[in-house]
Motif scaffolding. Sequence first.
Motif, PDB file in Angstrom:
ATOM      1  N   SER A 196       0.141  17.542   4.604  1.00 32.45           N
ATOM      2  CA  SER A 196       0.302  18.647   5.559  1.00 32.45           C
ATOM      3  C   SER A 196      -0.054  18.224   6.977  1.00 32.45           C
ATOM      4  CB  SER A 196      -0.551  19.838   5.131  1.00 32.45           C
ATOM      5  OG  SER A 196      -1.906  19.446   5.082  1.00 32.45           O
ATOM      6  N   ILE A 197      -0.635  17.026   7.141  1.00 36.80           N
ATOM      7  CA  ILE A 197      -0.988  16.554   8.486  1.00 36.80           C
ATOM      8  C   ILE A 197       0.089  15.606   9.027  1.00 36.80           C
ATOM      9  CG2 ILE A 197      -2.702  15.300   9.858  1.00 36.80           C
ATOM     10  CD1 ILE A 197      -4.837  16.246   7.852  1.00 36.80           C
ATOM     11  N   CYS A 198       0.358  14.510   8.292  1.00 38.59           N
ATOM     12  CA  CYS A 198       1.269  13.487   8.829  1.00 38.59           C
ATOM     13  C   CYS A 198       2.678  13.567   8.226  1.00 38.59           C
ATOM     14  CB  CYS A 198       0.688  12.093   8.604  1.00 38.59           C
ATOM     15  SG  CYS A 198       0.750  11.568   6.874  1.00 38.59           S
TER      16      CYS A 198
ATOM     17  N   ILE B  92       0.830  -1.201   0.000  1.00 40.38           N
ATOM     18  CA  ILE B  92       0.000   0.000   0.000  1.00 40.38           C
ATOM     19  C   ILE B  92       0.864   1.250   0.000  1.00 40.38           C
ATOM     20  CG2 ILE B  92      -1.774   1.279   1.240  1.00 40.38           C
ATOM     21  CD1 ILE B  92      -2.323  -1.572   2.631  1.00 40.38           C
ATOM     22  N   TYR B  93       0.963   1.893  -1.150  1.00 38.23           N
ATOM     23  CA  TYR B  93       1.639   3.177  -1.204  1.00 38.23           C
ATOM     24  C   TYR B  93       0.576   4.258  -1.219  1.00 38.23           C
ATOM     25  CZ  TYR B  93       5.961   0.769  -2.273  1.00 38.23           C
ATOM     26  OH  TYR B  93       7.059  -0.033  -2.214  1.00 38.23           O
ATOM     27  N   THR B  94       0.932   5.430  -0.736  1.00 40.72           N
ATOM     28  CA  THR B  94      -0.038   6.526  -0.732  1.00 40.72           C
ATOM     29  C   THR B  94       0.008   7.289  -2.040  1.00 40.72           C
ATOM     30  OG1 THR B  94       1.666   7.746   0.454  1.00 40.72           O
ATOM     31  CG2 THR B  94      -0.171   6.872   1.751  1.00 40.72           C
TER      32      THR B  94
ATOM     33  N   ILE C  89      -4.390   8.118   3.984  1.00 36.83           N
ATOM     34  CA  ILE C  89      -4.503   7.594   5.349  1.00 36.83           C
ATOM     35  C   ILE C  89      -5.090   8.659   6.272  1.00 36.83           C
ATOM     36  CG2 ILE C  89      -3.190   6.763   7.349  1.00 36.83           C
ATOM     37  CD1 ILE C  89      -1.301   5.327   5.406  1.00 36.83           C
ATOM     38  N   CYS C  90      -4.602   9.888   6.186  1.00 35.37           N
ATOM     39  CA  CYS C  90      -5.139  10.972   7.027  1.00 35.37           C
ATOM     40  C   CYS C  90      -6.598  11.259   6.673  1.00 35.37           C
ATOM     41  CB  CYS C  90      -4.320  12.257   6.867  1.00 35.37           C
ATOM     42  SG  CYS C  90      -2.724  12.181   7.690  1.00 35.37           S
ATOM     43  N   ALA C  91      -6.960  11.125   5.380  1.00 37.36           N
ATOM     44  CA  ALA C  91      -8.314  11.444   4.926  1.00 37.36           C
ATOM     45  C   ALA C  91      -9.310  10.330   5.265  1.00 37.36           C
ATOM     46  CB  ALA C  91      -8.307  11.692   3.419  1.00 37.36           C
TER      47      ALA C  91
ATOM     48  N   SER D 294      -2.274  13.498  -2.971  1.00 34.79           N
ATOM     49  CA  SER D 294      -3.393  14.351  -2.573  1.00 34.79           C
ATOM     50  C   SER D 294      -3.117  14.822  -1.150  1.00 34.79           C
ATOM     51  CB  SER D 294      -4.693  13.539  -2.604  1.00 34.79           C
ATOM     52  OG  SER D 294      -4.527  12.342  -1.861  1.00 34.79           O
ATOM     53  N   ASP D 295      -3.576  16.010  -0.795  1.00 34.33           N
ATOM     54  CA  ASP D 295      -3.353  16.532   0.546  1.00 34.33           C
ATOM     55  C   ASP D 295      -4.705  16.837   1.182  1.00 34.33           C
ATOM     56  OD1 ASP D 295      -2.173  17.466   2.797  1.00 34.33           O
ATOM     57  OD2 ASP D 295      -1.584  19.393   1.947  1.00 34.33           O
ATOM     58  N   PRO D 296      -5.113  16.252   2.302  1.00 33.56           N
ATOM     59  CA  PRO D 296      -4.352  15.271   3.089  1.00 33.56           C
ATOM     60  C   PRO D 296      -4.211  13.928   2.370  1.00 33.56           C
ATOM     61  CG  PRO D 296      -6.564  15.532   3.986  1.00 33.56           C
ATOM     62  CD  PRO D 296      -6.415  16.574   2.925  1.00 33.56           C
TER      63      PRO D 296
END
Lengths: 198, 198
Positions: free
Chosen positions: B59-61, A2-4, B72-74, B67-69
């Motif tokens: 910008s969070i983790c 799993i890559y982001t 995983i953060c989203a 994509s930002d966030p």
Amino acid sequence: MIYTSDSIEATVEMFSALPTIGRKTAQRLTFFLLRQPDEVVHKFAKTLIDLKNNVKYCSICFNFTESDPCPICASTKRDETILCVVEEPNDVFAIEKTNEFNGKYHILHGALNPLDGIGPEEIKIRELIQRLDGTVKEIILALNPNVEGEVTTQYIAKMVRPLGISVTRIARGVPIGTDLEFADDATISRALQGRGTV
Amino acid sequence: MIYTSDSIEATVEMFSALPTIGRKTAQRLTFFLLRQPDEVVHKFAKTLIDLKNNVKYCSICFNFTESDPCPICASTKRDETILCVVEEPNDVFAIEKTNEFNGKYHILHGALNPLDGIGPEEIKIRELIQRLDGTVKEIILALNPNVEGEVTTQYIAKMVRPLGISVTRIARGVPIGTDLEFADDATISRALQGRGTV
């Protein structure tokens, strides 16, 4: 895995497709490049494009070159009566590094391998024979010490000898710097057969 | 080394500059690419450009993301009360592969190393503290088992504990699948200290 990011996945895939590079190394290289400034990565990309655009085969020896004929074939300082025959362009650099050889080269781009369908037409053997117009007095066969190299050596020797050209091969024996006990049987056999006076 | 082409020399130099790649491997990769069709090498170059153009920091983790966030953060399916703190983005992928963790991440981009001038301001510690707004109940420190990781673990634990947040660290012990006799002293010591009931 799993890559982001699809771009990260794509880059890891791409590096993994290269020889000697596994998935973990590919990931490490990708993250290394991500941490580099934009200019570094753009220069990396440009270098690859330039490589493919600038490098072609020498029409005489079939080495990689940017100018045709290549610097070695064009050189008047090198002995054109001796031709060293190798399988791949990297072999030329390996020999050039030693500063032991001042003749010219011929790159076969492979070795005969009937099982894999690699016959004389698939490698640059015809082109080698065509170069033998009387100038060349000796051919040194510097092919890999394996079955394919052996078959190719015998094949070329058989074709070239009737032309009255001397055919030699590089010595096979115990490599310098190793312990005799670590050499394999075949190497030691060859070294014994090829013994010379001290 | 004498190459017959500046482009080959440039490509070998470039690959050699990458981590884990020595000159011989660099040469092998270069000749491999020379033998590939133009499209393959152009795609290689484009993938690298895309990598740098598309991938930025969340910008969070502070993980790499397009994509930002970041995904995983989203994600609303992940437990935002547990935060796993790691040194580098590759550590996230190492943990994600296990499917053991369903919380969120924070990437420090390094570890404290006073000797090399890496203080709390050089890594994302301030950004970590700023995220602790009451939602996070536990912080798992998954830093590397070396001096820098240890110093950073202690530093973060000291800052976070007063906020009433539970601070844990991943277990250190004998790695699975190895023989005990091959584990080093420090690992065996840790494994003994961290023993648990069967």
